[in-house]
Design a protein around this motif. Sequence first.
Motif, PDB file in Angstrom:
ATOM      1  N   TRP A   1      40.830  28.726  45.243  1.00  0.00           N
ATOM      2  CA  TRP A   1      39.363  28.669  45.319  1.00  0.00           C
ATOM      3  C   TRP A   1      38.764  30.006  44.861  1.00  0.00           C
ATOM      4  O   TRP A   1      37.785  30.037  44.134  1.00  0.00           O
ATOM      5  CB  TRP A   1      38.867  28.415  46.752  1.00  0.00           C
ATOM      6  N   THR A   2      39.353  31.112  45.326  1.00  0.00           N
ATOM      7  CA  THR A   2      38.772  32.414  44.960  1.00  0.00           C
ATOM      8  C   THR A   2      38.899  32.651  43.454  1.00  0.00           C
ATOM      9  O   THR A   2      37.979  33.184  42.834  1.00  0.00           O
ATOM     10  CB  THR A   2      39.413  33.591  45.719  1.00  0.00           C
ATOM     11  N   LEU A   3      40.033  32.233  42.877  1.00  0.00           N
ATOM     12  CA  LEU A   3      40.158  32.359  41.419  1.00  0.00           C
ATOM     13  C   LEU A   3      39.080  31.518  40.732  1.00  0.00           C
ATOM     14  O   LEU A   3      38.438  31.956  39.781  1.00  0.00           O
ATOM     15  CB  LEU A   3      41.544  31.894  40.948  1.00  0.00           C
ATOM     16  N   GLY A   4      38.891  30.299  41.243  1.00  0.00           N
ATOM     17  CA  GLY A   4      37.879  29.418  40.669  1.00  0.00           C
ATOM     18  C   GLY A   4      36.484  30.025  40.758  1.00  0.00           C
ATOM     19  O   GLY A   4      35.697  29.959  39.810  1.00  0.00           O
TER      20      GLY A   4
ATOM     21  N   PHE B   1      48.113  30.428  40.914  1.00  0.00           N
ATOM     22  CA  PHE B   1      48.296  31.429  41.963  1.00  0.00           C
ATOM     23  C   PHE B   1      49.752  31.477  42.437  1.00  0.00           C
ATOM     24  O   PHE B   1      50.296  32.548  42.691  1.00  0.00           O
ATOM     25  CB  PHE B   1      47.356  31.143  43.142  1.00  0.00           C
ATOM     26  N   MET B   2      50.373  30.307  42.531  1.00  0.00           N
ATOM     27  CA  MET B   2      51.769  30.278  42.986  1.00  0.00           C
ATOM     28  C   MET B   2      52.673  30.982  41.979  1.00  0.00           C
ATOM     29  O   MET B   2      53.583  31.727  42.357  1.00  0.00           O
ATOM     30  CB  MET B   2      52.204  28.826  43.198  1.00  0.00           C
ATOM     31  N   VAL B   3      52.419  30.763  40.683  1.00  0.00           N
ATOM     32  CA  VAL B   3      53.239  31.415  39.657  1.00  0.00           C
ATOM     33  C   VAL B   3      53.099  32.938  39.765  1.00  0.00           C
ATOM     34  O   VAL B   3      54.085  33.685  39.678  1.00  0.00           O
ATOM     35  CB  VAL B   3      52.853  30.906  38.249  1.00  0.00           C
ATOM     36  N   LEU B   4      51.879  33.417  39.992  1.00  0.00           N
ATOM     37  CA  LEU B   4      51.676  34.861  40.165  1.00  0.00           C
ATOM     38  C   LEU B   4      52.513  35.384  41.330  1.00  0.00           C
ATOM     39  O   LEU B   4      53.209  36.396  41.228  1.00  0.00           O
ATOM     40  CB  LEU B   4      50.192  35.156  40.434  1.00  0.00           C
TER      41      LEU B   4
ATOM     42  N   PHE C   1      35.459  38.306  44.004  1.00  0.00           N
ATOM     43  CA  PHE C   1      36.418  37.200  44.095  1.00  0.00           C
ATOM     44  C   PHE C   1      37.761  37.585  43.470  1.00  0.00           C
ATOM     45  O   PHE C   1      38.812  37.168  43.944  1.00  0.00           O
ATOM     46  CB  PHE C   1      35.847  35.933  43.458  1.00  0.00           C
ATOM     47  N   LEU C   2      37.705  38.427  42.447  1.00  0.00           N
ATOM     48  CA  LEU C   2      38.960  38.889  41.851  1.00  0.00           C
ATOM     49  C   LEU C   2      39.738  39.749  42.853  1.00  0.00           C
ATOM     50  O   LEU C   2      40.945  39.555  43.066  1.00  0.00           O
ATOM     51  CB  LEU C   2      38.665  39.700  40.581  1.00  0.00           C
ATOM     52  N   LEU C   3      39.044  40.690  43.484  1.00  0.00           N
ATOM     53  CA  LEU C   3      39.727  41.567  44.446  1.00  0.00           C
ATOM     54  C   LEU C   3      40.207  40.775  45.654  1.00  0.00           C
ATOM     55  O   LEU C   3      41.264  41.059  46.223  1.00  0.00           O
ATOM     56  CB  LEU C   3      38.795  42.696  44.883  1.00  0.00           C
TER      57      LEU C   3
ATOM     58  N   ALA D   1      43.900  40.597  47.204  1.00  0.00           N
ATOM     59  CA  ALA D   1      44.223  40.745  48.630  1.00  0.00           C
ATOM     60  C   ALA D   1      45.058  39.559  49.104  1.00  0.00           C
ATOM     61  O   ALA D   1      45.999  39.710  49.890  1.00  0.00           O
ATOM     62  CB  ALA D   1      42.938  40.861  49.451  1.00  0.00           C
ATOM     63  N   ALA D   2      44.709  38.372  48.603  1.00  0.00           N
ATOM     64  CA  ALA D   2      45.488  37.182  48.963  1.00  0.00           C
ATOM     65  C   ALA D   2      46.903  37.285  48.414  1.00  0.00           C
ATOM     66  O   ALA D   2      47.872  36.907  49.066  1.00  0.00           O
ATOM     67  CB  ALA D   2      44.791  35.928  48.429  1.00  0.00           C
TER      68      ALA D   2
END
Length: 447
Positions: free
Chosen positions: A109-112, A151-154, A308-310, A314-315
């Motif tokens: 969601w945050t990436l979106g 996000f999972m790949v990262l 949202f990027l930061l 953090a996530a």
Amino acid sequence: MSSRGNWGSRVGFILAAAGSAVGLGNIWRFPYITGKNGGALFVLIYIGCVIVLGLPVMLAEFALGRATAKNPVGAFQAIRPGTKWHYTGFLGVLTGVMILSFYSVIAGWTLGYCYKSLSGQLAALGKGQAAALFRSFIASPWQLILLLGIFMVLTVHIVAKGVSAGLEKYSKILMPALFLIMLLLMVRSLTLPGAEKGLLFYLKPDFAKINGRVFLEAMGQAFFSLSLGLGTMLTYGSYLGKKENLVSSAAWVAVLDTSVAILAGFIIFPALFSQNMAPDQGPGLVFAILPVIFAHMPGGMGFAALFFLLLAVAALTSTISILEVPVAFLIDEKKWPRRRAAWLMGALAFAFGIPSALSGGGMKFFSRLPVVHVDFLSLWDKVWGNVALSVGSLLIAIFVAHVWKTANALAEITAGGVSFRLARLWVMAIKYVCPLLILVVLVSQFF
Ligand code: PFF
């Protein structure tokens, strides 16, 4: 131990542990749980839980990890071989995969939202529009599954590369940057017309709002936010040298983590009440109000994108710590190569994340489950993010205090001449207060 990897420095360890603790739990989960549980009184109980339960359990995890230099399953086995205690470690591995699954959906969601800020979709949204945008966003299945996958790949990529390489270096700059933006957001939120009502909600306890559920939610939130109960801090402690001061490290992590959560509340609630929005709207709370705050700021869209990027970073420092638990297990106990362990566990978490990604309207079944009548993500958040972490913390406290024994744990904590003035208090807490309190709160849920 060097083949398992090691921390570069003492600061490196505190940063990594704080990086694990500070994440969506502080900025997404804390405000929504606080809103759902009536505000100020919940915050007080939460801080009490951090001090009375969180700190002692964190120290216990650090000590157990460093003493054994093992993953959670191996650590219990090393101290009590041939017993069933290592199932506590298995519970941690399972809990880790499950939390990773839904946590990465929120990280998506945050990436979106970062993308939405850059593409102008968040520009000048009023409160109704921001909430509507969020509703349609979480009802779009493919987009959410894609973001979850990215996000999972990262996360997997970073964990596959090993413990000391990577992210901590950057988070030295990025996390203070996140904190600065949050300070700015707080100032903006506090100066919106009608913000005082939010402050009252957040700071003035209303004793009529207390019930048993509040205690469970506060306790679970403390464990979740401090990354306790599944062996994350145990695993991070296992990469630690004997010279490090476990007591001050735990204190630092708790103070940093709690400050960020409290700050998040000072951003969300004043703005929320100034817009006459409901505080108890659940997991979407933060995403429905933040765009409204940004819309009231000069250069708001730039700040939004950066924020949202930061937040995603953090996530990421949290998800790598969660994934590290099952990965360390496979490396130590099954002699798997790190890469293979990371990709397999990441794939598993991705698969379990799909129902959570579909639970905001993407698929009817997961959006409102039969029998329990909640959506899948909320259910998973409650079962794994709250109950499983509480059970895990309970077992860790009992094991360290009554099986391993506090004398051995204290010898580990004070190794290398570290002074621990509150040692007697810690012994009381881990022996009696933590087990009893966690048990009472958990059992009370059934009545
Ligand atoms: N503490 C993280 C946060 O607040 O975002 C989430 C988390 C990390 C929970 C690691 C549990 C864990 F073991």
